[in-house]
Design a protein around this motif. Structure first.
Motif, PDB file in Angstrom:
ATOM      1  N   LEU A  76       0.825  -1.209   0.000  1.00 23.61           N
ATOM      2  CA  LEU A  76       0.000   0.000   0.000  1.00 23.61           C
ATOM      3  C   LEU A  76       0.860   1.260   0.000  1.00 23.61           C
ATOM      4  O   LEU A  76       0.499   2.268  -0.612  1.00 23.61           O
ATOM      5  CB  LEU A  76      -0.929  -0.002   1.213  1.00 23.61           C
ATOM      6  CG  LEU A  76      -2.057  -1.038   1.195  1.00 23.61           C
ATOM      7  CD1 LEU A  76      -2.760  -1.092   2.543  1.00 23.61           C
ATOM      8  CD2 LEU A  76      -3.063  -0.728   0.086  1.00 23.61           C
ATOM      9  N   LYS A  77       1.993   1.204   0.674  1.00 22.51           N
ATOM     10  CA  LYS A  77       2.889   2.363   0.695  1.00 22.51           C
ATOM     11  C   LYS A  77       3.423   2.660  -0.711  1.00 22.51           C
ATOM     12  O   LYS A  77       3.442   3.818  -1.147  1.00 22.51           O
ATOM     13  CB  LYS A  77       4.050   2.121   1.655  1.00 22.51           C
ATOM     14  CG  LYS A  77       5.066   3.273   1.680  1.00 22.51           C
ATOM     15  CD  LYS A  77       6.111   3.073   2.731  1.00 22.51           C
ATOM     16  CE  LYS A  77       7.203   4.138   2.636  1.00 22.51           C
ATOM     17  NZ  LYS A  77       6.657   5.509   2.748  1.00 22.51           N
TER      18      LYS A  77
ATOM     19  N   SER B  80       0.658   4.193  -2.703  1.00 20.50           N
ATOM     20  CA  SER B  80       0.333   5.560  -2.303  1.00 20.50           C
ATOM     21  C   SER B  80       1.389   6.565  -2.752  1.00 20.50           C
ATOM     22  O   SER B  80       1.104   7.765  -2.852  1.00 20.50           O
ATOM     23  CB  SER B  80       0.150   5.634  -0.781  1.00 20.50           C
ATOM     24  OG  SER B  80       1.383   5.407  -0.115  1.00 20.50           O
TER      25      SER B  80
ATOM     26  N   SER C  42      -2.320   7.084  -7.786  1.00 17.41           N
ATOM     27  CA  SER C  42      -3.090   6.277  -6.843  1.00 17.41           C
ATOM     28  C   SER C  42      -4.419   6.956  -6.505  1.00 17.41           C
ATOM     29  O   SER C  42      -4.480   8.165  -6.286  1.00 17.41           O
ATOM     30  CB  SER C  42      -2.286   6.057  -5.560  1.00 17.41           C
ATOM     31  OG  SER C  42      -3.073   5.389  -4.594  1.00 17.41           O
TER      32      SER C  42
ATOM     33  N   ASN D 246      -0.244   5.071   4.407  1.00 18.70           N
ATOM     34  CA  ASN D 246      -1.264   5.481   3.431  1.00 18.70           C
ATOM     35  C   ASN D 246      -1.804   6.840   3.842  1.00 18.70           C
ATOM     36  O   ASN D 246      -2.920   6.963   4.351  1.00 18.70           O
ATOM     37  CB  ASN D 246      -2.409   4.461   3.370  1.00 18.70           C
ATOM     38  CG  ASN D 246      -1.953   3.084   2.960  1.00 18.70           C
ATOM     39  OD1 ASN D 246      -1.959   2.760   1.786  1.00 18.70           O
ATOM     40  ND2 ASN D 246      -1.554   2.265   3.926  1.00 18.70           N
TER      41      ASN D 246
END
Length: 662
Positions: A370-371, A374, A379, A402
């Motif tokens: 997720l990092k 993001s 994104s 996030n």
């Protein structure tokens, strides 16, 4: 509708019986009677007729009745009660369209796949028809794919092709309820239907109910992410699919939506391909053919089900999955997802439910993916839901990796006993004090003791928070939830919706009063919060709370369910007293051990202080059967100015209710 029913109850039983026979006859011979004749009836008679109409008759009449100012809400709610046997399914259905959609949603899947239940058995002649499926398909937004029931899906390629075309236009969400074996020939029909709904249709939300990593890879491929799963690539180019895929790709001049062996890095994420024309019905002889090539390629599937001699199809489009929910997310599925997330730029909402509690290493792997997502300016992810986390520290890590999230939902359940070590990661140190854009936060905790700081530290970083739901936090002995309420008052002035559930707030009255005065709340719920437990003068303290609530003109929903209010319920009627009555339109006092005599006194007080708006009053799970006559008298007094939510109560449950509230 309710008023008409009450007037009817006073008539002669023979008159009522004759009227019922006539209304049933109108429904039975509806086609002969005609819509115009029904519309010419007096409004009270039309309202009496609604509960006797079938689903299709209600659907057909609704537009014309709405033009006359008549709602079919009572008809749809009546069907739901008949289907479910209780009011639980209709409590949150506030509009005619919501009630209708729920009826159609529940019935479409049952009828389409040939399932049965008592309601369907009683109404099979009205439901097992093409006209019902067509009417329901025009209304529903979600399609549930059940792969083991092959023939209903196959019908969508033949005699039910028009229904599939309609579903493409209407469906916004697709669910996959069973595992899929991509090596089986019958799977092609399920894949084809998914392709039509996700790629040719309007569906942008995907709900996966099963643990099936290879199917997850197929569903995600090309629909937003550039990742190509190795096992899927190997399956795509196995010996029995290569000839079909090659023929399809060359016939489309090299432009197709077949599953390719390279990433789609050169494909513009923002370009929407043109839609191809819909296909004519395919012969059901496909099912018996032993020579049909096995393929899982969406492009080839479209050509497979094109009739012989049909016009060449245009290039199939790629769909875009914007909302993804995986309800049984095991380790293998998470591995597939993490790889896809790196380039899943169109994904706006992600919901993950673990089969069991996630391991720390799994959550850290998710956070890392997720990092990376993001960090891309492309994104779109703003909504994240993860359950169940093994500890509270992981919530901080998910937030700090996030920083664009506006909505977060987490459930936490500690599975290990003994001391824990605080998880620290390099990427969290620099961001753990930065402001967060979070607007909606839900935290549900199931563990012996919780450090309140893990929530309050997040709240201090969320000045734009508008909705908060906290449940189940158990604090060490001697600690108080007052700091949570103080933090909300000081740090979250934009808060509009607050739900506190299964918390001990018995010593927090001053902080509650300050919070109510400081925030412009629209929804406030204290559910199972032991509010009155330590108040020495319960009536006076409750009056203080009521006085504070009356100063909030924006408040329209108030819940004090499961707080043992009991005989003090009359104080709540003072919400609507004086020159500045409360604007509350929905009041939940369910599960409060309110006795019939106490409800009667409340009804008298509420008639004295009549609400300025029609009040939705939730009285469920109170012991009305202790004195049914008094209880029913109270309900009759309340009905002129309240919409009542009630259900039967069994005295055998009383002790269980008492214990649950202790």
């Amino acid at each position: 509708m309710r008023d008409a029913a009450r007037k009817a109850d006073k008539r002669n039983p023979k008159e009522l019986c004759l009227k019922k026979i006539c209304l049933q006859a109108v429904s039975k011979h509806f086609a002969a009677v005609g819509i115009e004749a029904v519309l010419d009836l007096p409004t009270p008679l039309i309202e009496d007729l609604l509960p006797h109409l079938t689903v299709c008759q209600l659907d057909e009449l609704q537009p014309a009745l709405n033009l006359k100012g008549i709602s079919t809400y009572s008809g749809w709610v009546g069907i739901l009660e008949d289907m479910c046997g209780c009011m639980d399914h209709v409590i949150d259905l506030l509009t005619e369209e919501e009630a209708k959609h729920e009826v159609m949603r529940m019935l479409f899947t049952v009828i389409f796949y040939g399932f049965t239940n008592p309601f369907v058995n009683r109404n099979i002649t009205n439901l097992n028809t093409p006209s019902f499926l067509w009417a329901a398909a025009k209304c529903i937004k979600h399609f549930l794919l059940t792969t083991s029931l092959h023939k209903p899906l196959l019908s969508l390629t033949a005699e039910q092709r028009p229904l599939l075309n309609l579903l493409e236009k209407r469906i916004r969400s697709v669910g996959v309820s069973q595992s899929v074996d991509l090596s089986k020939k019958k799977t092609q029909i399920a894949l084809y239907v998914l392709h039509r709904l996700l790629d040719h249709g309007e569906a942008k939300e995907l709900v996966i109910h099963v643990q099936c990593p290879i199917m997850l890879a197929w569903l995600l491929h090309g629909r937003g992410s550039q990742y190509v799963n190795y096992k899927l690539k190997k399956l795509m180019h196995s010996e029995n699919t290569s000839c079909v895929s090659q023929a399809a790709s060359t016939s489309a001049d090299g432009a197709s939506c077949s599953l390719q062996t390279k990433t789609l890095a050169d494909q513009d994420d923002q370009v929407n391909p043109c839609k191809r024309s819909r296909l004519d019905p395919v012969s059901v002889e496909w099912e018996e053919s032993e020579k049909t090539n096995l393929t899982v390629d969406p492009q080839v599937l479209c050509r497979t089900f094109t009739p012989c001699g049909g016009l060449p199809a245009e290039t199939c489009p790629w769909g875009k999955i914007e909302r993804l929910e995986i309800r049984q997310c095991g380790s293998d599925s998470l591995t597939v997802l993490n790889s896809a997330l790196l380039t899943f730029f169109c994904l706006r909402s992600l919901t993950l439910h673990s089969i069991s509690t996630f391991r720390e290493s799994e959550v850290l792997g998710l956070a890392s993916a997720l990092k990376q997502l993001s960090e891309s300016s492309r994104s779109s992810l703003t909504d994240l839901s993860v359950s169940v986390l093994p500890n509270t520290e992981l919530m901080d890590i998910l937030l700090n990796t996030n920083l664009s999230l506006t909505s977060l939902y987490v459930e936490v359940q500690t599975i290990l006993w003994g001391p824990r070590f605080m998880l620290r990661h390099p990427w969290t140190a620099e961001s753990e004090m930065s402001e967060l854009p979070l607007e909606k936060l839900t935290v549900k905790v199931a563990q012996v003791q919780t450090d309140l700081n893990f929530v309050t530290s997040v709240l201090r970083r969320c000045p734009h928070l508008t909705s908060l739901h906290v449940a189940g936090m158990r604090l060490p002995t001697g600690s108080s939830q007052s700091q949570l309420l103080t933090t909300l008052s000081e740090s979250n002035p934009s808060l509009r919706s607050l739900t506190l559930e299964d918390l001990n707030l018995s010593d927090c009255l001053p902080e509650i009063l300050n919070l109510v005065r400081d925030c412009n709340l629209e929804e406030l719920q204290f559910n199972d919060c032991r509010l009155l437990e330590k108040w020495s003068d319960k009536q006076e303290s409750l009056q203080q709370l009521v006085a504070a609530l009356k100063t909030v003109p924006s408040l329209h929903t108030l819940s004090m369910a499961q707080n043992r209010i009991a005989k003090n319920v009359c104080v709540l009627a003072e919400l609507f007293s004086g020159s500045s009555p409360s604007s509350v339109k929905r009041l939940d006092i369910s599960s409060n051990f309110i006795q019939p005599a106490e409800l009667l006194e409340f009804s008298k007080a509420l008639r004295t202080h009549c609400p300025p708006h029609r009040l939705t009053l939730d009285l469920r799970k109170n012991p009305g059967d202790r004195d049914p006559d008094t209880w029913n008298t109270a309900l009759r007094r309340l009905r002129p100015f309240c919409i009542l939510l009630v259900e039967g109560w069994k005295s055998t449950n009383t002790m269980a209710d008492h214990i649950s509230n202790m």
